[in-house]
Design a protein around this motif. Structure first.
Motif, PDB file in Angstrom:
ATOM      1  N   HIS A   1     -12.655   3.246 -13.452  1.00 38.50           N
ATOM      2  CA  HIS A   1     -13.721   3.110 -12.465  1.00 38.50           C
ATOM      3  C   HIS A   1     -14.319   1.705 -12.390  1.00 38.50           C
ATOM      4  N   VAL A   2     -14.242   0.959 -13.504  1.00 36.78           N
ATOM      5  CA  VAL A   2     -14.932  -0.330 -13.605  1.00 36.78           C
ATOM      6  C   VAL A   2     -14.008  -1.360 -14.249  1.00 36.78           C
ATOM      7  N   SER A   3     -14.036  -2.573 -13.712  1.00 40.60           N
ATOM      8  CA  SER A   3     -13.243  -3.680 -14.254  1.00 40.60           C
ATOM      9  C   SER A   3     -14.174  -4.859 -14.524  1.00 40.60           C
ATOM     10  N   GLU A   4     -13.881  -5.615 -15.574  1.00 40.70           N
ATOM     11  CA  GLU A   4     -14.675  -6.799 -15.917  1.00 40.70           C
ATOM     12  C   GLU A   4     -13.894  -8.061 -15.578  1.00 40.70           C
ATOM     13  N   ARG A   5     -14.520  -8.940 -14.795  1.00 37.82           N
ATOM     14  CA  ARG A   5     -13.899 -10.211 -14.444  1.00 37.82           C
ATOM     15  C   ARG A   5     -14.118 -11.225 -15.563  1.00 37.82           C
TER      16      ARG A   5
ATOM     17  N   LEU B   1     -19.027  -7.213 -13.464  1.00 37.65           N
ATOM     18  CA  LEU B   1     -18.334  -5.932 -13.374  1.00 37.65           C
ATOM     19  C   LEU B   1     -18.072  -5.617 -11.915  1.00 37.65           C
ATOM     20  N   GLU B   2     -16.886  -5.081 -11.654  1.00 31.38           N
ATOM     21  CA  GLU B   2     -16.517  -4.665 -10.302  1.00 31.38           C
ATOM     22  C   GLU B   2     -16.163  -3.188 -10.331  1.00 31.38           C
ATOM     23  N   GLY B   3     -16.654  -2.469  -9.337  1.00 33.51           N
ATOM     24  CA  GLY B   3     -16.317  -1.060  -9.223  1.00 33.51           C
ATOM     25  C   GLY B   3     -14.953  -0.899  -8.591  1.00 33.51           C
ATOM     26  N   LEU B   4     -14.112  -0.106  -9.213  1.00 36.76           N
ATOM     27  CA  LEU B   4     -12.770   0.160  -8.699  1.00 36.76           C
ATOM     28  C   LEU B   4     -12.747   1.416  -7.834  1.00 36.76           C
ATOM     29  N   THR B   5     -13.789   2.224  -7.957  1.00 36.77           N
ATOM     30  CA  THR B   5     -13.919   3.467  -7.206  1.00 36.77           C
ATOM     31  C   THR B   5     -15.341   3.541  -6.658  1.00 36.77           C
ATOM     32  N   PRO B   6     -15.580   4.429  -5.705  1.00 36.78           N
ATOM     33  CA  PRO B   6     -16.963   4.600  -5.242  1.00 36.78           C
ATOM     34  C   PRO B   6     -17.924   4.950  -6.390  1.00 36.78           C
ATOM     35  N   ALA B   7     -17.495   5.803  -7.308  1.00 37.99           N
ATOM     36  CA  ALA B   7     -18.346   6.157  -8.451  1.00 37.99           C
ATOM     37  C   ALA B   7     -18.594   4.945  -9.339  1.00 37.99           C
ATOM     38  N   GLY B   8     -17.573   4.117  -9.551  1.00 39.96           N
ATOM     39  CA  GLY B   8     -17.736   2.903 -10.351  1.00 39.96           C
ATOM     40  C   GLY B   8     -18.725   1.944  -9.721  1.00 39.96           C
TER      41      GLY B   8
ATOM     42  N   ASN C   1     -24.858  -5.692 -13.614  1.00 37.96           N
ATOM     43  CA  ASN C   1     -24.514  -7.100 -13.434  1.00 37.96           C
ATOM     44  C   ASN C   1     -25.747  -8.001 -13.538  1.00 37.96           C
ATOM     45  N   ARG C   2     -26.792  -7.511 -14.222  1.00 38.87           N
ATOM     46  CA  ARG C   2     -27.953  -8.377 -14.438  1.00 38.87           C
ATOM     47  C   ARG C   2     -27.518  -9.567 -15.286  1.00 38.87           C
ATOM     48  N   SER C   3     -28.176 -10.693 -15.085  1.00 37.61           N
ATOM     49  CA  SER C   3     -27.700 -11.958 -15.659  1.00 37.61           C
ATOM     50  C   SER C   3     -27.543 -11.913 -17.176  1.00 37.61           C
ATOM     51  N   GLY C   4     -28.468 -11.282 -17.884  1.00 36.47           N
ATOM     52  CA  GLY C   4     -28.362 -11.213 -19.342  1.00 36.47           C
ATOM     53  C   GLY C   4     -27.119 -10.478 -19.805  1.00 36.47           C
ATOM     54  N   LEU C   5     -26.757  -9.428 -19.101  1.00 36.17           N
ATOM     55  CA  LEU C   5     -25.550  -8.676 -19.474  1.00 36.17           C
ATOM     56  C   LEU C   5     -24.281  -9.457 -19.148  1.00 36.17           C
ATOM     57  N   ARG C   6     -24.290 -10.156 -18.016  1.00 36.55           N
ATOM     58  CA  ARG C   6     -23.117 -10.984 -17.682  1.00 36.55           C
ATOM     59  C   ARG C   6     -22.924 -12.057 -18.751  1.00 36.55           C
ATOM     60  N   SER C   7     -24.008 -12.707 -19.167  1.00 39.84           N
ATOM     61  CA  SER C   7     -23.924 -13.729 -20.224  1.00 39.84           C
ATOM     62  C   SER C   7     -23.417 -13.109 -21.517  1.00 39.84           C
ATOM     63  N   HIS C   8     -23.941 -11.947 -21.855  1.00 41.93           N
ATOM     64  CA  HIS C   8     -23.519 -11.248 -23.070  1.00 41.93           C
ATOM     65  C   HIS C   8     -22.022 -10.954 -23.035  1.00 41.93           C
ATOM     66  N   ARG C   9     -21.532 -10.479 -21.902  1.00 45.26           N
ATOM     67  CA  ARG C   9     -20.097 -10.174 -21.792  1.00 45.26           C
ATOM     68  C   ARG C   9     -19.244 -11.440 -21.912  1.00 45.26           C
ATOM     69  N   ARG C  10     -19.693 -12.539 -21.304  1.00 50.52           N
ATOM     70  CA  ARG C  10     -18.941 -13.805 -21.422  1.00 50.52           C
ATOM     71  C   ARG C  10     -18.916 -14.279 -22.874  1.00 50.52           C
ATOM     72  N   GLU C  11     -20.069 -14.227 -23.549  1.00 50.13           N
ATOM     73  CA  GLU C  11     -20.136 -14.651 -24.956  1.00 50.13           C
ATOM     74  C   GLU C  11     -19.255 -13.776 -25.835  1.00 50.13           C
ATOM     75  N   ARG C  12     -19.286 -12.466 -25.601  1.00 47.10           N
ATOM     76  CA  ARG C  12     -18.450 -11.538 -26.372  1.00 47.10           C
ATOM     77  C   ARG C  12     -16.978 -11.862 -26.157  1.00 47.10           C
ATOM     78  N   ARG C  13     -16.608 -12.138 -24.913  1.00 47.94           N
ATOM     79  CA  ARG C  13     -15.224 -12.478 -24.588  1.00 47.94           C
ATOM     80  C   ARG C  13     -14.823 -13.788 -25.277  1.00 47.94           C
ATOM     81  N   ASP C  14     -15.722 -14.792 -25.258  1.00 45.25           N
ATOM     82  CA  ASP C  14     -15.449 -16.080 -25.896  1.00 45.25           C
ATOM     83  C   ASP C  14     -15.292 -15.927 -27.405  1.00 45.25           C
ATOM     84  N   ARG C  15     -16.170 -15.138 -28.038  1.00 40.31           N
ATOM     85  CA  ARG C  15     -16.065 -14.917 -29.487  1.00 40.31           C
ATOM     86  C   ARG C  15     -14.743 -14.240 -29.829  1.00 40.31           C
ATOM     87  N   LYS C  16     -14.366 -13.258 -29.043  1.00 42.84           N
ATOM     88  CA  LYS C  16     -13.107 -12.545 -29.285  1.00 42.84           C
ATOM     89  C   LYS C  16     -11.923 -13.496 -29.119  1.00 42.84           C
TER      90      LYS C  16
END
Length: 135
Positions: free
Chosen positions: A85-89, A94-101, A111-126
């Motif tokens: 239902h959901v994909s992360e760029r 986050l992008e919805g892949l379905t209407p429910a997503g 997609n609030r800014s703090g969560l987007r930053s958190h996801r980018r940082e998590r991706r960078d650490r990984k």
């Protein structure tokens, strides 16, 4: 099961992370809340199978919302296939892949800014950990 024991069990079931946005208690700087996926006011039960560990923000954005409509509903973090239902760029959006997503992302403001930053940082650490393990 006592309320305190139930709270601890739901926290463990969700690895002490928000079931909706994924932020941990350590990252939130506070203990998370227990959300009723189907609110009591909408016929939901006060039992562990209806509880979702949630950060304060996601719990507030969800509020008393409940819908059985397949396209206009909040996804259950343990019952729904979120990846379907959901994909992360790359930029953390986050992008919805379905209407429910799409509805899920919009309703919970995922997609609030703090969560987007958190996801980018998590991706960078990984990525850094993976790259350093190949050296």
């Amino acid at each position: 099961m006592t309320r305190r024991a139930g709270r601890s069990a739901v926290g463990q079931r969700f690895a002490f992370r928000c079931g909706y946005c994924g932020i941990s208690e350590a990252e939130a700087g506070a203990e998370l809340t227990v959300d009723h996926y189907q609110p009591l006011s909408r016929g939901g039960s006060d039992t562990p199978d209806n509880w979702v560990y949630a950060c304060h923000a996601c719990n507030e954005f969800k509020g008393e919302f409940w819908s059985a409509d397949e396209a206009q509903r909040i996804l259950h973090p343990l019952r729904d296939d979120l990846a379907g239902h959901v994909s992360e760029r790359e930029d953390g959006l986050l992008e919805g892949l379905t209407p429910a997503g799409r509805f899920h992302i919009e309703r919970l403001h995922l997609n609030r800014s703090g969560l987007r930053s958190h996801r980018r940082e998590r991706r960078d650490r990984k990525s850094t950990r993976l790259n350093s393990s190949h050296i």
